[in-house]
Scaffold this active site. Structure first.
Site: not given
Length: 250
Positions: A11, A130
């Site tokens: 990330d 997600d």
């Protein structure tokens, strides 16, 4: 049986690798290019880079990072975050990326998946989802987990496949960063619904969790971040462990 893949996820926020718990509280985990090169040496099968600020802050994609990574690593890598137009995809692929990951942009404009598949091939398009479980129902979230769409995880995954996605990258927000294991029940169901590879994300905390995600969750690949970034699990040791449990890895 196809070999199961181990995929570190980096990330990236403001040019640095970070890893949060449940999408907030970031810790600095180092330089993404250096980490990627290290993972490549240790036997990672692929690497995923997600610019976790891009969609929220409406910034452009990670073309410069892709160029730097391509110069240092020789395994396939995927880039996501702020990919909204075909020009973004074209620029990332030209810079050396192998695939792009779509999340918010795909939910907002599902036909974008088809455009990418037609222009570059399905193998380029990873649909990242997600999702969070509430009262037994899995729903999809937008913009780094900030917005609940109310859309069913399994319905959207099948739609994405039909539109031309080549892979599904499913992150369980309930499990993300807490290291208690992957969402194996949901993963197994997902694997029955779609006919494209499913990458499991969210929950890795031990080697056993990786074994379980392949044997119980039937995932095609397992993605993790903090356990790799902070040295809790070594990829080469993990692969030896998986082979010992009769799981085929490269």
């Amino acid at each position: 049986m196809l070999a199961k893949r181990i995929i570190p996820c980096l990330d990236v926020k403001d040019g640095k690798t970070v890893k949060g718990v449940n999408f907030i509280n970031f810790r600095d985990a180092g330089d993404p290019v250096a980490l990627a090169a290290e993972y490549s040496r240790k036997g990672a099968d692929e690497i995923v880079f997600l610019d976790i600020t891009a969609s929220h802050e409406k910034r452009k994609t990670l073309t410069d990072l892709a160029r730097r990574v391509a110069a240092e690593v020789n395994i396939p890598f995927t880039i996501g975050g702020g990919v909204r137009e075909l020009e973004d995809v074209s620029a990332l692929l030209a810079a050396g990326a192998d695939k792009v990951s779509l999340n918010s942009s795909a939910l907002k404009n599902p036909n974008f998946i088809t455009e990418i598949a037609k222009n570059f091939g399905s193998q380029v398009c990873v649909c990242a989802i997600d999702a969070k479980e509430n009262n037994g129902k899995w729903t999809c979230y937008l913009n780094g987990g900030r917005i609940d769409t109310g859309k069913d995880l399994f319905v959207w995954a099948k739609e994405a496949e039909n539109l031309g996605a080549g892979e599904i990258l499913f992150t369980s927000m309930n499990h993300d960063g807490v290291k208690t294991g992957f969402a194996n029940e949901a993963l197994a169901k997902l694997g029955q619904i779609v006919n494209i590879p499913v990458i499991a994300s969210g929950g890795a905390g031990s080697k056993e969790h990786f074994k379980d995600v392949f044997l119980l969750g039937h995932a095609d690949a397992a993605l993790a971040a903090s356990v790799f970034h902070f040295g809790e699990i070594d990829i080469s040791e993990l692969k030896t462990y998986l082979r010992g449990n009769r799981i085929v890895v490269r």
